[in-house]
Design a protein around this motif. Structure first.
Motif, PDB file in Angstrom:
ATOM      1  N   SER A 606       0.838  -1.197   0.000  1.00  9.44           N
ATOM      2  CA  SER A 606       0.000   0.000   0.000  1.00  9.44           C
ATOM      3  C   SER A 606       0.870   1.243   0.000  1.00  9.44           C
ATOM      4  O   SER A 606       2.022   1.223   0.459  1.00  9.44           O
ATOM      5  N   GLU A 607       0.316   2.305  -0.531  1.00 11.20           N
ATOM      6  CA  GLU A 607       0.898   3.618  -0.306  1.00 11.20           C
ATOM      7  C   GLU A 607       0.440   4.080   1.074  1.00 11.20           C
ATOM      8  O   GLU A 607      -0.673   3.772   1.504  1.00 11.20           O
ATOM      9  N   TYR A 608       1.305   4.795   1.775  1.00 10.68           N
ATOM     10  CA  TYR A 608       0.923   5.210   3.125  1.00 10.68           C
ATOM     11  C   TYR A 608       1.735   6.422   3.559  1.00 10.68           C
ATOM     12  O   TYR A 608       2.751   6.772   2.951  1.00 10.68           O
ATOM     13  N   GLU A 609       1.276   7.033   4.650  1.00  8.73           N
ATOM     14  CA  GLU A 609       2.044   8.065   5.352  1.00  8.73           C
ATOM     15  C   GLU A 609       2.042   7.719   6.834  1.00  8.73           C
ATOM     16  O   GLU A 609       0.984   7.494   7.423  1.00  8.73           O
ATOM     17  N   ASN A 610       3.224   7.652   7.419  1.00 11.35           N
ATOM     18  CA  ASN A 610       3.369   7.462   8.866  1.00 11.35           C
ATOM     19  C   ASN A 610       4.408   8.457   9.353  1.00 11.35           C
ATOM     20  O   ASN A 610       5.609   8.202   9.305  1.00 11.35           O
ATOM     21  N   THR A 611       3.941   9.603   9.787  1.00  6.44           N
ATOM     22  CA  THR A 611       4.826  10.682  10.227  1.00  6.44           C
ATOM     23  C   THR A 611       4.788  10.831  11.746  1.00  6.44           C
ATOM     24  O   THR A 611       4.977  11.919  12.281  1.00  6.44           O
ATOM     25  N   HIS A 612       4.547   9.725  12.451  1.00  7.74           N
ATOM     26  CA  HIS A 612       4.420   9.775  13.910  1.00  7.74           C
ATOM     27  C   HIS A 612       5.756   9.714  14.635  1.00  7.74           C
ATOM     28  O   HIS A 612       5.779   9.631  15.866  1.00  7.74           O
ATOM     29  N   ALA A 697      -1.521   4.781  10.488  1.00  9.80           N
ATOM     30  CA  ALA A 697      -0.946   5.382   9.290  1.00  9.80           C
ATOM     31  C   ALA A 697      -2.095   5.776   8.373  1.00  9.80           C
ATOM     32  O   ALA A 697      -3.179   5.181   8.431  1.00  9.80           O
ATOM     33  N   ARG A 698      -1.867   6.776   7.549  1.00  9.90           N
ATOM     34  CA  ARG A 698      -2.857   7.100   6.528  1.00  9.90           C
ATOM     35  C   ARG A 698      -2.600   6.177   5.350  1.00  9.90           C
ATOM     36  O   ARG A 698      -1.587   6.282   4.668  1.00  9.90           O
ATOM     37  N   ILE A 699      -3.508   5.235   5.137  1.00 12.87           N
ATOM     38  CA  ILE A 699      -3.324   4.237   4.091  1.00 12.87           C
ATOM     39  C   ILE A 699      -3.963   4.737   2.801  1.00 12.87           C
ATOM     40  O   ILE A 699      -5.162   5.044   2.773  1.00 12.87           O
ATOM     41  N   GLY A 700      -3.143   4.824   1.758  1.00 14.02           N
ATOM     42  CA  GLY A 700      -3.641   5.232   0.453  1.00 14.02           C
ATOM     43  C   GLY A 700      -4.048   4.026  -0.368  1.00 14.02           C
ATOM     44  O   GLY A 700      -4.630   3.058   0.139  1.00 14.02           O
TER      45      GLY A 700
END
Length: 727
Positions: A606-612, A697-700
């Motif tokens: 998956s595409e994702y964003e994890n900036t935590h 995470a924001r999963i794209g």
């Protein structure tokens, strides 16, 4: 070599030991003088230097025993009450890997109660009622948000196995072993390859040992397989067999035994490089894994001491590992672009494990080499330092690429390594109660001098070694053992064993990692180009000889391409992979749906964003489980890891099967990460701590690609490497 009775000299630096009143010593080191009081354990040899450094290690250990621990990332930097061992002067906290290796080497002998308390500090229940409950070993903070990018937390059991005489501790160990092994099996084990994924143990500064491009991309590390980490899992499974039998759980004992046997076979299949006679340090993720021309001493030593490496293979692995006159480097080949830390460095605790491995293989040259290295390093630095620059054996090498970048006095595992070298390495006191000395004859002048005996005195027993009348051989071993009360007397004999000359570290450096391949579609093929002569790797397999360009038949399946260069007989680390092939994006509300065009296996990511959190540390790697339901077939649950990262990234790759025309639905199920642990409530170095568990995470888009059914063919074009351009 000088006898090292009172003094040693190395590259114009000298250290001298003198006896002091009441059984103490004074060390005159290059950086100053250190008074050392008499200690509870006492070595009595011909070398005042050797005996005094043994006392110094015990003194360092006492300084590492504290009533409270601190770290800027925990409890806002305020003290946490714990009668524990800290990792060193610069590291006043209790960490899983430092503590566990140290306990395995020596702490269990010298202060078992404190070692148990320290190990228990690194166990935790689960604070999130919605998460799977259990008692788990905590993974140290690290790359991409900790576990399961790093998965060497099972090293805890390496230390715990020595301390099971305490019933309460043994019960917790058994529970933690079952829960931790089950969790690692679910999230980190690759059943197709037969190995556990995750970073190399202890070497967790990724650009020091992994390709430089992993500085901002730890997905490669999350999907890779490390020798040391897999051997630690094998050790944990072996302990599981023993404890399951003690608990009359025959079924679980059989399961662990089968898993351990399969893992041992997989380690030997995938990591062994017959061309070098060495075990690779790590492999790139995939089926088959991508071979990497990189080696490390800790993984090699653990493979030997665990029994994973046996017979001639164990002998070769140690004989072929490169050395320097100052000691053995922790990795080979080195990275010319990196400063000294794990790179271009000697770590005493790793040398102690190498000495253990040399005892297993009865290699007097390697035993003497490791022992001299430990004595020399401790004497010249006036403490048991974390690490040293090689080949200078320096703690202050100047320059942009100097170092060590980070170092610490009385580093716990260095202290433990020195203690182990004396107790086990010289006097042969093994953890199973056996007395089995193996002393290279070349060390007799230092240890015995003109004496007939040397001895070790502990608070409860004494061991006396008696030299033989003749030294016709290269290794002293036990000939006759007698016991009189608390005293064990060992008469030694000289034997001759094969002892190849130490292999020097040549070449020292690996060539630079090449830029990624340039790939474009050209009709029914992929046109692949390299800026420099290189070897092309397609899905873990080398594609012929070094060249500048290739044509790869194109298909629907996902294909991943990497490059390596070669110089002086050594390969570079792999370039960042370029993956091509048909990919379907699946977006929208959950559950998401997709229809399989053909029967077969598929890759899912998956595409994702994890900036935590930052890439270098933290506890909030996003770990999910994806439920894949294809038609009437049973649901397939696959883990998906989304490390902390910058911007939009791609997750780890999972694999599932679908029949042609099957309508598949994808649902996200919660997974587990280190922020779910109760102990994480004290974490204040980032998110997921005092504010509560965070596994998000924001999963794209989901990305689905056909998995290759068999290795692809390659056609090398005429633009091959000019003769002589690549060795």
């Amino acid at each position: 070599m000088e006898a090292w009775h009172t003094r040693l000299t190395w590259q114009q630096r000298s250290a001298r030991m003198t006896p002091a009143a009441a059984g103490g010593f004074v060390l005159h080191a290059p950086d100053g003088t250190r008074a050392i009081a008499a200690q509870a354990w006492r070595a009595d040899t011909a070398s005042v230097l050797f005996d005094g450094l043994f006392a110094m290690a015990q003194n360092d250990l006492r300084k590492d025993a504290v009533s409270a621990i601190t770290d800027p990332g925990w409890n806002h930097g305020k003290p946490i009450a714990c009668d524990c061992f800290i990792a060193g002067k610069q590291w006043p906290f209790t960490w899983t890997r430092d503590l566990s290796y140290s306990t395995d080497l020596a702490l269990w002998r010298f202060d078992a109660p404190r070692a148990r308390r320290s190990l228990l500090f690194r166990l935790s229940t689960v604070r999130d009622a919605a998460a799977p409950q259990g008692l788990y070993v905590m993974q140290d903070t690290g790359s991409g948000g900790s576990w399961p990018i790093s998965t060497d937390r099972v090293v805890w059991f390496l230390g715990a196995r020595h301390l099971l005489g305490d019933a309460a501790f043994a019960r917790k160990t058994w529970r933690a072993l079952r829960d931790t092994l089950a969790q690692d099996r679910e999230y980190a084990f690759d059943a197709r390859v037969g190995l556990y994924r995750g970073e190399t143990s202890f070497m967790d500064w990724r650009q020091q040992t992994y390709p430089g491009w992993t500085v901002d991309n730890v997905r490669f590390i999350a999907q890779s397989y490390a020798l040391s980490t897999n051997v630690l899992h094998d050790e944990a499974l072996q302990l599981g067999v023993k404890l399951a039998r003690e608990h009359d759980d025959a079924m679980l004992a059989q399961r662990y035994a089968r898993q351990a046997a399969d893992l041992k076979a997989a380690i030997n299949r995938w990591f062994w490089n017959p061309a070098r006679g060495l075990y690779r340090s790590y492999l790139g993720g995939g089926d088959p894994p991508l071979p990497v021309d990189s080696y490390d001493l800790l993984g090699t030593a653990l493979a030997i001491t665990s029994g994973v490496a046996e017979g001639a293979r164990a002998q070769q692995a140690l004989d072929n590992y490169p050395t320097t006159p100052a000691g053995s480097p922790v990795i080979w080949p080195e990275r010319a672009s990196q400063p000294v830390y794990h790179n271009r460095a000697l770590w005493p605790f790793v040398s102690a494990y190498a000495l253990r491995a040399a005892r297993v293989t009865r290699n007097p040259a390697q035993i003497a080499h490791a022992l001299r290295s430990l004595v020399r390093a401790a004497a010249l630095s006036g403490s048991n330092m974390e690490n040293f620059a090689l080949p200078q054996l320096s703690t202050h090498l100047p320059g942009k690429l100097g170092g060590p970048v980070v170092d610490s006095r009385r580093q716990l595992w260095s202290v433990a390594g020195y203690l182990n070298m004396v107790v086990e390495g010289v006097f042969g006191m093994e953890s199973n109660g056996r007395i089995a000395p193996e002393i290279p004859v070349i060390l007799v002048p230092m240890l015995f001098g003109a004496r007939d005996t040397i001895s070790l005195h502990t608070p409860t027993r004494s061991v006396i070694l008696q030299r033989p009348a003749t030294l016709d051989g290269n290794l002293l071993v036990a000939d006759r053992i007698t016991r009189e009360g608390v005293t064990t007397r060992v008469r030694l004999k000289a034997i001759r064993v094969a002892a190849p000359a130490l292999r020097r570290m040549q070449p020292e450096y690996a060539p630079a990692t090449p830029a990624p391949a340039q790939v474009r579609r050209a009709g029914a093929a992929w046109q692949v180009r390299s800026a420099v002569p290189a070897t092309l790797w397609l899905d873990g397999r080398a594609q012929g000889q070094p060249a500048l360009q290739w044509r790869i038949p194109a298909g629907a399946a996902r294909q991943c391409l990497s490059l390596t260069t070669r110089a002086q007989g050594v390969d570079s680390l792999p370039s960042q992979p370029v993956c091509v092939g048909e990919t379907t994006r699946v977006e929208g509300a959950w559950p998401r749906r997709w229809s399989a065009p053909v029967s077969g296996d598929y890759f899912l990511r998956s595409e994702y964003e994890n900036t935590h959190g930052p890439i270098s540390t933290g506890i909030t790697a996003a770990v999910k489980r994806i439920a894949v339901q294809c038609g009437d077939a049973p649901a397939q649950i696959v883990p998906m890891v989304m490390p902390q990262a910058i911007g939009t990234q791609r997750s780890s790759v999972a694999r599932f099967h679908a029949q042609a025309g099957a309508r598949c639905s994808f649902s996200v199920l919660q997974g587990f990460n280190m922020s779910d642990l109760t102990a994480a409530a004290l974490y204040t170095g980032g998110e997921g701590g005092v504010s509560g568990p965070l596994n998000a995470a924001r999963i794209g888009a989901l990305l689905i690609s056909p998995a290759p059914a068999s290795p692809a063919r390659m056609v090398q074009e005429s633009a091959a490497v000019p003769a002589g351009s690549a060795p």
